[in-house]
Design a protein around this motif. Structure first.
Motif, PDB file in Angstrom:
ATOM      1  N   ILE A 185       0.874  -1.182   0.000  1.00 50.52           N
ATOM      2  CA  ILE A 185       0.000   0.000   0.000  1.00 50.52           C
ATOM      3  C   ILE A 185       0.900   1.218   0.000  1.00 50.52           C
ATOM      4  CG2 ILE A 185      -1.747   1.259   1.275  1.00 50.52           C
ATOM      5  CD1 ILE A 185      -2.688  -1.345   2.376  1.00 50.52           C
ATOM      6  N   LEU A 186       0.722   2.073  -0.943  1.00 50.83           N
ATOM      7  CA  LEU A 186       1.607   3.211  -1.119  1.00 50.83           C
ATOM      8  C   LEU A 186       0.843   4.510  -0.962  1.00 50.83           C
ATOM      9  CD1 LEU A 186       3.454   1.949  -4.318  1.00 50.83           C
ATOM     10  CD2 LEU A 186       4.170   1.625  -1.946  1.00 50.83           C
ATOM     11  N   VAL A 187       1.579   5.577  -0.648  1.00 46.29           N
ATOM     12  CA  VAL A 187       0.985   6.906  -0.625  1.00 46.29           C
ATOM     13  C   VAL A 187       1.265   7.566  -1.966  1.00 46.29           C
ATOM     14  CG1 VAL A 187       0.910   9.113   0.532  1.00 46.29           C
ATOM     15  CG2 VAL A 187       1.416   7.069   1.834  1.00 46.29           C
ATOM     16  N   SER A 188       0.232   7.836  -2.728  1.00 44.98           N
ATOM     17  CA  SER A 188       0.416   8.487  -4.025  1.00 44.98           C
ATOM     18  C   SER A 188       0.747   9.957  -3.832  1.00 44.98           C
ATOM     19  CB  SER A 188      -0.874   8.352  -4.850  1.00 44.98           C
ATOM     20  OG  SER A 188      -1.156   7.000  -5.130  1.00 44.98           O
ATOM     21  N   GLN A 189       1.593  10.475  -4.684  1.00 40.94           N
ATOM     22  CA  GLN A 189       1.941  11.893  -4.593  1.00 40.94           C
ATOM     23  C   GLN A 189       0.698  12.738  -4.842  1.00 40.94           C
ATOM     24  OE1 GLN A 189       5.094  12.588  -7.377  1.00 40.94           O
ATOM     25  NE2 GLN A 189       6.665  12.036  -5.889  1.00 40.94           N
ATOM     26  N   VAL A 202      -4.386   1.744  -2.219  1.00 38.41           N
ATOM     27  CA  VAL A 202      -3.844   0.512  -2.764  1.00 38.41           C
ATOM     28  C   VAL A 202      -3.539   0.755  -4.235  1.00 38.41           C
ATOM     29  CG1 VAL A 202      -4.295  -1.929  -3.177  1.00 38.41           C
ATOM     30  CG2 VAL A 202      -5.211  -0.828  -1.141  1.00 38.41           C
ATOM     31  N   GLU A 203      -2.283   0.525  -4.627  1.00 36.86           N
ATOM     32  CA  GLU A 203      -1.852   0.901  -5.974  1.00 36.86           C
ATOM     33  C   GLU A 203      -1.738  -0.270  -6.944  1.00 36.86           C
ATOM     34  OE1 GLU A 203      -1.436   3.721  -7.253  1.00 36.86           O
ATOM     35  OE2 GLU A 203      -1.355   5.126  -5.587  1.00 36.86           O
ATOM     36  N   SER A 204      -1.809  -1.507  -6.487  1.00 36.77           N
ATOM     37  CA  SER A 204      -1.569  -2.635  -7.390  1.00 36.77           C
ATOM     38  C   SER A 204      -2.576  -3.737  -7.152  1.00 36.77           C
ATOM     39  CB  SER A 204      -0.160  -3.193  -7.172  1.00 36.77           C
ATOM     40  OG  SER A 204      -0.058  -3.785  -5.888  1.00 36.77           O
ATOM     41  N   LYS A 205      -2.688  -4.616  -8.158  1.00 35.28           N
ATOM     42  CA  LYS A 205      -3.565  -5.774  -8.016  1.00 35.28           C
ATOM     43  C   LYS A 205      -3.071  -6.683  -6.888  1.00 35.28           C
ATOM     44  CE  LYS A 205      -4.822  -7.946 -11.778  1.00 35.28           C
ATOM     45  NZ  LYS A 205      -4.819  -8.887 -12.937  1.00 35.28           N
ATOM     46  N   GLY A 206      -1.751  -6.823  -6.776  1.00 36.81           N
ATOM     47  CA  GLY A 206      -1.199  -7.651  -5.711  1.00 36.81           C
ATOM     48  C   GLY A 206      -1.551  -7.111  -4.334  1.00 36.81           C
ATOM     49  N   GLY A 207      -1.445  -5.787  -4.176  1.00 41.47           N
ATOM     50  CA  GLY A 207      -1.814  -5.174  -2.903  1.00 41.47           C
ATOM     51  C   GLY A 207      -3.286  -5.349  -2.606  1.00 41.47           C
ATOM     52  N   ALA A 208      -4.114  -5.254  -3.647  1.00 40.37           N
ATOM     53  CA  ALA A 208      -5.557  -5.428  -3.458  1.00 40.37           C
ATOM     54  C   ALA A 208      -5.880  -6.844  -3.004  1.00 40.37           C
ATOM     55  CB  ALA A 208      -6.291  -5.107  -4.752  1.00 40.37           C
ATOM     56  N   ILE A 209      -5.232  -7.832  -3.637  1.00 44.19           N
ATOM     57  CA  ILE A 209      -5.488  -9.225  -3.275  1.00 44.19           C
ATOM     58  C   ILE A 209      -5.023  -9.504  -1.849  1.00 44.19           C
ATOM     59  CG2 ILE A 209      -4.808 -11.611  -3.773  1.00 44.19           C
ATOM     60  CD1 ILE A 209      -4.886 -10.896  -6.728  1.00 44.19           C
ATOM     61  N   LEU A 210      -3.899  -8.883  -1.444  1.00 49.82           N
ATOM     62  CA  LEU A 210      -3.428  -9.053  -0.074  1.00 49.82           C
ATOM     63  C   LEU A 210      -4.444  -8.493   0.924  1.00 49.82           C
ATOM     64  CD1 LEU A 210      -1.261  -9.937   1.899  1.00 49.82           C
ATOM     65  CD2 LEU A 210      -0.106  -7.740   1.536  1.00 49.82           C
ATOM     66  N   CYS A 211      -4.997  -7.316   0.611  1.00 52.55           N
ATOM     67  CA  CYS A 211      -6.038  -6.742   1.466  1.00 52.55           C
ATOM     68  C   CYS A 211      -7.240  -7.672   1.564  1.00 52.55           C
ATOM     69  CB  CYS A 211      -6.491  -5.388   0.917  1.00 52.55           C
ATOM     70  SG  CYS A 211      -5.338  -4.034   1.200  1.00 52.55           S
ATOM     71  N   ALA A 229      -9.520  -0.890  -5.617  1.00 60.66           N
ATOM     72  CA  ALA A 229      -8.397  -1.044  -6.545  1.00 60.66           C
ATOM     73  C   ALA A 229      -8.655  -2.117  -7.595  1.00 60.66           C
ATOM     74  CB  ALA A 229      -7.122  -1.380  -5.761  1.00 60.66           C
ATOM     75  N   ALA A 230      -9.211  -3.261  -7.189  1.00 54.78           N
ATOM     76  CA  ALA A 230      -9.312  -4.408  -8.095  1.00 54.78           C
ATOM     77  C   ALA A 230     -10.726  -4.672  -8.574  1.00 54.78           C
ATOM     78  CB  ALA A 230      -8.772  -5.661  -7.398  1.00 54.78           C
ATOM     79  N   MET A 286     -10.933 -14.422  -7.387  1.00 58.21           N
ATOM     80  CA  MET A 286      -9.619 -13.796  -7.329  1.00 58.21           C
ATOM     81  C   MET A 286      -9.033 -13.646  -8.739  1.00 58.21           C
ATOM     82  SD  MET A 286      -8.566 -13.042  -4.227  1.00 58.21           S
ATOM     83  CE  MET A 286      -8.738 -13.481  -2.501  1.00 58.21           C
ATOM     84  N   ALA A 287      -9.178 -14.688  -9.541  1.00 61.07           N
ATOM     85  CA  ALA A 287      -8.608 -14.666 -10.893  1.00 61.07           C
ATOM     86  C   ALA A 287      -9.293 -13.652 -11.794  1.00 61.07           C
ATOM     87  CB  ALA A 287      -8.706 -16.056 -11.511  1.00 61.07           C
TER      88      ALA A 287
END
Length: 408
Positions: free
Chosen positions: A3-7, A14-23, A344-345, A397-398
Motif C-alpha cells: 500500500i503506497l501513498v500516491s503523490q 492501494v496501488e496494485s492488483k497484488g496489494g488489493a489481493i493481499l487486502c 483497486a481491483a 480472485m482470478a
C-alpha cells in the motif's frame, strides 16, 4: 503491505492488483473469525443483544480509526480531498453519503440476523449460505456497476460455484438435523423440556466439559447453557433467517460501490467522489446507529425465544465482554480491508471475502465440534460444499482487474 501513498493524495491508497489481493486475503481471515467469537459467546449463555451491542461499539471505533489514520494523512487536493475535508462537503456529496449509509443499514440488519441464525443452523451452514447468496446477488450487480472491470467468464463461473454451495449448504443442514434427531431419538420420545432431558441423560451444566462432542449428552448440556434454545424448532426457521441475512448482505457492497464511484452520476460535475475512507465512515456510522437502536429494542422485546433483559443488565454483564469487543474490532478492520481492495481491483473481485465460511467452518469444527459423529452423507455434503467454495474463491480472485480511474 503493498500500500503506497500516491503523490498529491492525502491518504493511503492501494496501488496494485497484488496489494488489493493481499487486502482481500487479510479481510477474509478477519471476516471469517468474528462470527466464531459471537457463536462462542451465545453457546456460553451470553445474550445476543448484549454481545451485539458490545460488538457494534468497537466495530464503529475501528472504522473511525481507519478513516482518520489512512484517510487523513498528508495534504488534500480538490480532486482527492482527505477524509476530514470531505466531512465538510456533505452539502455537495450527500447523494453518495446516502448510498454509503444505506449499505451500512444492509450490513447491520444482516449481521443482526446472523446472530440468531448461528444458534439455529450452526456456524458453518450460516456462513456458507448467507455468503453464497451475497455473492450470487451482490457480485453480479457489482460487475455491471464496475463497467465490466472483471473477466466475465471467470467471474460468473465463480458465481455459479457459489450458487451450488448454497444448495449444498442447505443439504448439509438438513442432513445434520436428521443426524441430531437420530442421536436424540430417545430424548424426543421421553422428555419435553431441557430439565427432563438432563435427568434422562444424567447431565448437569457443570459437566458440560466432561461429555463427548456429538453425543446426546453433549447436545443436551449445550442446550442448557446456550442463550437461544433451539430444541424442537423447525429447520425452516433457521434457514429462513439465514436466507434473509444473505439478502441483506448482498446489498451493502453494491451500495458502497455506488458511494465511491458514482456510476449513476448523482454528484454534480465538479464534486469529487467519496474516497473509500469517507464512505466507510458513513457506512459504519449508519451500521452502528441501526444496531444500537434495534438491540436496545430487543433487550425489552426479545425475539426467537431470547430472554428479556434491560440496559442496566447489559451494562453490568461483563461475562464475555472482552471477546465481544474483540469481534467488533476484527470485523471493522476486515470490512475496511475489503473496501480498500475492492476500490483497486473491482468490488466484484473483492466479494471473494465471502469465502469467509472456509475460515468459519474451521473454527466451527475446531471450537464447537460441529459435525462430530455425523453420518457419512453429512460429511460428504460438507466436503462438497467446501470444495465448491474453494473453487469459487479462486475464480473470483482470478477475475480481478485494475481500476483505471479512482478519484476523478
Amino acid at each position: 503491505m503493498m500500500i503506497l501513498v500516491s503523490q498529491g493524495l492525502g491518504m493511503y491508497v492501494v496501488e496494485s492488483k497484488g496489494g488489493a489481493i493481499l487486502c482481500i486475503l487479510l479481510s477474509l481471515l478477519c471476516l471469517g473469525t468474528w462470527p466464531a467469537l459471537m457463536a462462542l459467546l451465545e453457546r456460553r449463555g451470553r445474550l445476543p443483544q448484549h454481545t451485539y451491542l458490545d460488538y457494534s461499539i468497537t466495530n464503529f471505533l475501528a472504522a473511525v480509526f481507519i478513516a482518520f489514520v489512512f484517510g487523513g494523512i498528508g495534504g488534500s487536493t480538490q480532486e482527492a480531498p482527505s477524509f476530514l475535508a470531505q466531512l465538510t462537503q456533505i452539502q455537495d456529496n450527500w447523494p453518495s453519503v446516502l448510498f454509503a449509509m444505506a449499505g451500512g443499514v444492509g450490513l447491520s440488519i444482516g449481521n443482526l440476523a446472523t446472530q440468531y441464525a448461528l444458534a439455529f443452523v450452526g456456524l458453518s451452514v450460516t456462513e456458507v449460505t448467507s455468503a453464497s447468496i451475497t455473492v450470487v446477488v451482490g457480485t453480479t450487480v457489482n460487475y455491471f456497476l464496475d463497467n465490466r472491470l472483471n473477466r466475465a467468464d471467470v467471474l460468473f463461473s465463480g458465481v455459479g460455484c457459489f450458487l451450488v454451495a448454497v444448495c449444498l449448504g442447505s443439504a448439509v443442514h438438513s442432513s445434520n438435523s436428521a443426524d441430531v434427531e437420530a442421536t436424540l431419538g430417545k430424548l424426543s420420545r421421553e422428555c419435553e423440556t431441557v430439565e427432563e432431558c438432563q435427568r434422562l441423560f444424567g447431565v448437569e451444566e457443570k459437566e458440560m466439559e466432561n461429555v463427548k462432542e456429538g453425543t446426546a449428552a453433549f447436545l443436551v448440556a449445550l442446550e442448557n447453557t446456550r442463550a437461544i434454545k433451539v430444541f424442537g424448532k423447525s429447520m425452516v426457521v433457521g434457514l429462513g433467517i439465514t436466507f434473509f441475512a444473505g439478502l441483506s448482505f448482498s446489498l451493502f457492497s453494491p451500495l458502497f460501490n455506488l458511494a465511491t464511484n458514482d456510476q449513476w452520476h448523482t454528484l454534480k460535475q465538479d464534486v469529487p467522489k467519496l474516497i473509500v475512507y469517507t464512505a466507510f465512515f458513513y457506512f459504519s456510522l449508519s451500521c452502528f446507529v441501526i444496531a444500537i437502536a434495534l438491540n436496545i429494542t430487543f433487550l425489552y422485546n426479545p425475539v426467537l425465544g431470547s430472554p428479556r433483559s434491560s440496559f442496566r443488565e447489559y451494562l453490568s454483564d461483563w461475562n464475555g465482554r472482552g471477546l465481544a469487543l474483540m469481534a467488533g474490532l476484527i470485523c471493522g478492520f476486515g470490512n475496511g480491508l475489503q473496501f480498500m481492495g475492492g476500490q483497486a481491483a473491482g468490488y466484484a473481485a473483492s466479494d471473494a471475502v465471502q469465502a469467509l465460511p472456509l475460515v468459519s467452518t474451521f473454527w466451527g469444527i475446531y471450537l464447537f465440534g460441529e459435525y462430530r459423529r455425523s453420518s457419512p452423507r453429512t460429511y460428504a455434503l460438507l466436503v462438497g460444499m467446501l470444495v465448491m467454495f474453494t473453487v469459487a474463491v479462486g475464480l473470483l480472485m482470478a477475475s480481478a482487474g485494475e481500476r483505471e480511474t479512482r478519484f476523478t
